[in-house]
Design a protein around this motif. Sequence first.
Motif, PDB file in Angstrom:
ATOM      1  N   ALA A   1    -109.974  30.800 -74.909  1.00 21.99           N
ATOM      2  CA  ALA A   1    -109.273  29.866 -75.523  1.00 21.99           C
ATOM      3  C   ALA A   1    -109.479  28.358 -75.103  1.00 21.99           C
ATOM      4  CB  ALA A   1    -107.800  30.052 -74.870  1.00 21.99           C
ATOM      5  N   PHE A   2    -110.209  28.286 -73.969  1.00 24.91           N
ATOM      6  CA  PHE A   2    -110.500  26.971 -73.679  1.00 24.91           C
ATOM      7  C   PHE A   2    -111.871  26.683 -74.401  1.00 24.91           C
ATOM      8  CE2 PHE A   2    -113.864  24.708 -71.008  1.00 24.91           C
ATOM      9  CZ  PHE A   2    -113.261  23.502 -70.853  1.00 24.91           C
ATOM     10  N   ALA A   3    -112.737  27.759 -74.637  1.00 27.58           N
ATOM     11  CA  ALA A   3    -114.037  27.533 -75.308  1.00 27.58           C
ATOM     12  C   ALA A   3    -113.506  27.044 -76.907  1.00 27.58           C
ATOM     13  CB  ALA A   3    -114.874  28.943 -75.364  1.00 27.58           C
ATOM     14  N   GLU A   4    -112.686  27.671 -77.393  1.00 26.46           N
ATOM     15  CA  GLU A   4    -112.168  27.293 -78.786  1.00 26.46           C
ATOM     16  C   GLU A   4    -111.629  25.813 -78.762  1.00 26.46           C
ATOM     17  OE1 GLU A   4    -109.125  28.619 -82.195  1.00 26.46           O
ATOM     18  OE2 GLU A   4    -109.354  29.891 -80.491  1.00 26.46           O
ATOM     19  N   ALA A   5    -110.857  25.513 -77.779  1.00 30.90           N
ATOM     20  CA  ALA A   5    -110.336  24.071 -77.767  1.00 30.90           C
ATOM     21  C   ALA A   5    -111.227  23.168 -77.438  1.00 30.90           C
ATOM     22  CB  ALA A   5    -108.950  24.137 -76.577  1.00 30.90           C
ATOM     23  N   TYR A   6    -112.445  23.430 -76.345  1.00 30.13           N
ATOM     24  CA  TYR A   6    -113.516  22.526 -76.189  1.00 30.13           C
ATOM     25  C   TYR A   6    -114.193  22.500 -77.168  1.00 30.13           C
ATOM     26  CZ  TYR A   6    -116.972  20.042 -73.429  1.00 30.13           C
ATOM     27  OH  TYR A   6    -117.865  19.211 -73.100  1.00 30.13           O
ATOM     28  N   ASP A   7    -114.666  23.284 -77.789  1.00 28.96           N
ATOM     29  CA  ASP A   7    -115.633  23.267 -79.079  1.00 28.96           C
ATOM     30  C   ASP A   7    -115.157  22.478 -80.223  1.00 28.96           C
ATOM     31  OD1 ASP A   7    -117.541  24.715 -77.414  1.00 28.96           O
ATOM     32  OD2 ASP A   7    -117.280  26.696 -78.534  1.00 28.96           O
ATOM     33  N   LYS A   8    -113.666  22.700 -80.471  1.00 28.35           N
ATOM     34  CA  LYS A   8    -113.179  21.847 -81.429  1.00 28.35           C
ATOM     35  C   LYS A   8    -113.181  20.455 -81.096  1.00 28.35           C
ATOM     36  CE  LYS A   8    -108.901  21.585 -84.013  1.00 28.35           C
ATOM     37  NZ  LYS A   8    -107.452  22.041 -84.259  1.00 28.35           N
ATOM     38  N   ALA A   9    -112.845  20.164 -80.064  1.00 22.35           N
ATOM     39  CA  ALA A   9    -112.769  18.834 -79.443  1.00 22.35           C
ATOM     40  C   ALA A   9    -114.516  18.173 -79.612  1.00 22.35           C
ATOM     41  CB  ALA A   9    -112.350  18.429 -78.021  1.00 22.35           C
ATOM     42  N   ALA A  10    -115.203  19.012 -79.294  1.00 24.31           N
ATOM     43  CA  ALA A  10    -116.681  18.510 -78.972  1.00 24.31           C
ATOM     44  C   ALA A  10    -117.130  18.181 -80.274  1.00 24.31           C
ATOM     45  CB  ALA A  10    -117.350  19.362 -78.166  1.00 24.31           C
ATOM     46  N   GLY A  11    -116.601  18.953 -81.338  1.00 20.35           N
ATOM     47  CA  GLY A  11    -116.987  18.956 -82.706  1.00 20.35           C
ATOM     48  C   GLY A  11    -116.417  17.868 -83.605  1.00 20.35           C
ATOM     49  N   HIS A  12    -115.529  16.831 -82.836  1.00 19.71           N
ATOM     50  CA  HIS A  12    -114.844  16.228 -83.705  1.00 19.71           C
ATOM     51  C   HIS A  12    -115.686  15.171 -84.677  1.00 19.71           C
ATOM     52  CE1 HIS A  12    -111.793  12.961 -84.836  1.00 19.71           C
ATOM     53  NE2 HIS A  12    -110.745  14.038 -84.451  1.00 19.71           N
ATOM     54  N   GLU A  13    -115.280  15.127 -85.832  1.00 21.50           N
ATOM     55  CA  GLU A  13    -116.255  14.074 -86.626  1.00 21.50           C
ATOM     56  C   GLU A  13    -116.331  12.850 -86.256  1.00 21.50           C
ATOM     57  OE1 GLU A  13    -114.041  14.050 -90.530  1.00 21.50           O
ATOM     58  OE2 GLU A  13    -112.621  12.820 -89.707  1.00 21.50           O
ATOM     59  N   SER A  14    -115.377  12.206 -85.250  1.00 25.26           N
ATOM     60  CA  SER A  14    -115.535  11.120 -84.855  1.00 25.26           C
ATOM     61  C   SER A  14    -116.353  10.984 -83.372  1.00 25.26           C
ATOM     62  CB  SER A  14    -114.238  10.233 -84.713  1.00 25.26           C
ATOM     63  OG  SER A  14    -114.486   8.920 -84.132  1.00 25.26           O
ATOM     64  N   LEU A  15    -117.344  10.299 -82.919  1.00 22.90           N
ATOM     65  CA  LEU A  15    -117.906  10.446 -81.766  1.00 22.90           C
ATOM     66  C   LEU A  15    -116.956   9.949 -80.798  1.00 22.90           C
ATOM     67  CD1 LEU A  15    -121.692   9.314 -82.509  1.00 22.90           C
ATOM     68  CD2 LEU A  15    -120.686  11.510 -82.215  1.00 22.90           C
ATOM     69  N   ASP A  16    -116.113   8.964 -81.179  1.00 21.17           N
ATOM     70  CA  ASP A  16    -115.255   8.408 -79.937  1.00 21.17           C
ATOM     71  C   ASP A  16    -114.134   9.277 -79.796  1.00 21.17           C
ATOM     72  OD1 ASP A  16    -116.749   6.148 -80.151  1.00 21.17           O
ATOM     73  OD2 ASP A  16    -115.411   5.113 -81.771  1.00 21.17           O
ATOM     74  N   GLN A  17    -113.838  10.408 -80.401  1.00 21.36           N
ATOM     75  CA  GLN A  17    -113.014  11.415 -79.905  1.00 21.36           C
ATOM     76  C   GLN A  17    -113.547  12.479 -79.265  1.00 21.36           C
ATOM     77  OE1 GLN A  17    -109.449  11.141 -80.733  1.00 21.36           O
ATOM     78  NE2 GLN A  17    -110.128   9.037 -81.196  1.00 21.36           N
ATOM     79  N   ARG A  18    -114.721  12.683 -79.115  1.00 16.83           N
ATOM     80  CA  ARG A  18    -115.294  13.825 -78.324  1.00 16.83           C
ATOM     81  C   ARG A  18    -115.218  13.588 -77.023  1.00 16.83           C
ATOM     82  NH1 ARG A  18    -120.765  14.621 -82.066  1.00 16.83           N
ATOM     83  NH2 ARG A  18    -119.923  14.678 -83.964  1.00 16.83           N
ATOM     84  N   PRO A  19    -114.886  14.666 -75.956  1.00 20.83           N
ATOM     85  CA  PRO A  19    -114.885  14.529 -74.288  1.00 20.83           C
ATOM     86  C   PRO A  19    -116.128  14.256 -74.151  1.00 20.83           C
ATOM     87  CG  PRO A  19    -114.663  17.024 -75.343  1.00 20.83           C
ATOM     88  CD  PRO A  19    -114.844  16.130 -76.476  1.00 20.83           C
ATOM     89  N   PHE A  20    -116.383  13.534 -72.839  1.00 20.78           N
ATOM     90  CA  PHE A  20    -117.412  13.050 -72.467  1.00 20.78           C
ATOM     91  C   PHE A  20    -117.247  13.295 -70.696  1.00 20.78           C
ATOM     92  CE2 PHE A  20    -115.410   8.746 -72.273  1.00 20.78           C
ATOM     93  CZ  PHE A  20    -115.558   8.387 -70.974  1.00 20.78           C
ATOM     94  N   VAL A  21    -118.268  13.553 -70.010  1.00 19.81           N
ATOM     95  CA  VAL A  21    -118.630  13.608 -68.668  1.00 19.81           C
ATOM     96  C   VAL A  21    -119.602  12.714 -68.232  1.00 19.81           C
ATOM     97  CG1 VAL A  21    -118.835  14.904 -66.523  1.00 19.81           C
ATOM     98  CG2 VAL A  21    -117.694  15.866 -68.498  1.00 19.81           C
ATOM     99  N   LYS A  22    -119.502  11.544 -67.528  1.00 17.58           N
ATOM    100  CA  LYS A  22    -120.182  10.444 -67.166  1.00 17.58           C
ATOM    101  C   LYS A  22    -120.160  10.068 -65.949  1.00 17.58           C
ATOM    102  CE  LYS A  22    -120.900   8.664 -71.812  1.00 17.58           C
ATOM    103  NZ  LYS A  22    -121.074   7.431 -72.749  1.00 17.58           N
ATOM    104  N   ASN A  23    -121.228   9.527 -65.115  1.00 19.02           N
ATOM    105  CA  ASN A  23    -121.225   8.856 -63.845  1.00 19.02           C
ATOM    106  C   ASN A  23    -120.618   7.423 -63.886  1.00 19.02           C
ATOM    107  OD1 ASN A  23    -123.823   9.276 -64.818  1.00 19.02           O
ATOM    108  ND2 ASN A  23    -124.378   7.700 -63.026  1.00 19.02           N
ATOM    109  N   LEU A  24    -120.329   6.805 -63.161  1.00 14.70           N
ATOM    110  CA  LEU A  24    -119.820   5.342 -63.152  1.00 14.70           C
ATOM    111  C   LEU A  24    -120.604   4.378 -63.691  1.00 14.70           C
ATOM    112  CD1 LEU A  24    -117.394   3.605 -61.949  1.00 14.70           C
ATOM    113  CD2 LEU A  24    -118.899   2.978 -60.177  1.00 14.70           C
TER     114      LEU A  24
END
Length: 216
Positions: free
Chosen positions: A66-89
């Motif tokens: 379920a997490f994989a499906e939700a995350y992959d959907k978010a990561a594949g959003h057509e808008s780059l500004d909507q995709r999840p990110f993990v960044k250092n400060l």
Amino acid sequence: AMRWVRLENGQWDAGNNLPEAKHVVTVLSELLARPKPPSVGIVTFNLQQRKAILDEIDARRASDSAFAEAYDKAAGHESLDQRPFVKNLESVQGDERDAIVFSLGYAPVKRLRKDGAEETYVPARFGPLGQKGGERRLNVAVSRAKHEVIVVSSFDPSMLSVAHTKNDGPRMFKAFVEFARHLGEGRRNQAEKILSLVNDASQRRSSTAKLAPEHV
């Protein structure tokens, strides 16, 4: 808009905190499981914690369909500004997301004092945050959320020692953590006092900077 999440089982080990990384991914999973999932960004305060969270995302994707499906959907959003990110400060610049999750990373450890007594402290190594101008990096990071901020911490703000730091970044970091805890736990008056102290200090520094050239 501000949520404070305090972990009791955090463990600081070689620059990362694996229990906290796991919980950050649990928070991410909860956000992505909402009926209308927000866009999400995760901010860490060093590269090791960023890697730990990315590794935990991969592990959760492999074990939780379920997490994989939700995350992959978010990561594949057509808008780059909507995709999840993990960044250092220091990597967070113009990125904005609906929800920003902070992983503070640091956790209490025990050590022996010279008198043989045991004490608990937070071994904060501030890195770029502790350098000159580090407070500007922090200011950028804490202003990336459009609607919601979630601070995940393995320590109480009172345990963070910044008395001997020469630059403003660590002091602003502690003030932010204190503000997040008070506001997240419903103590709005105390949170506003923290803001007032920070604003007063900023105004004094600004006044000093304007006067300095006249005395050179």
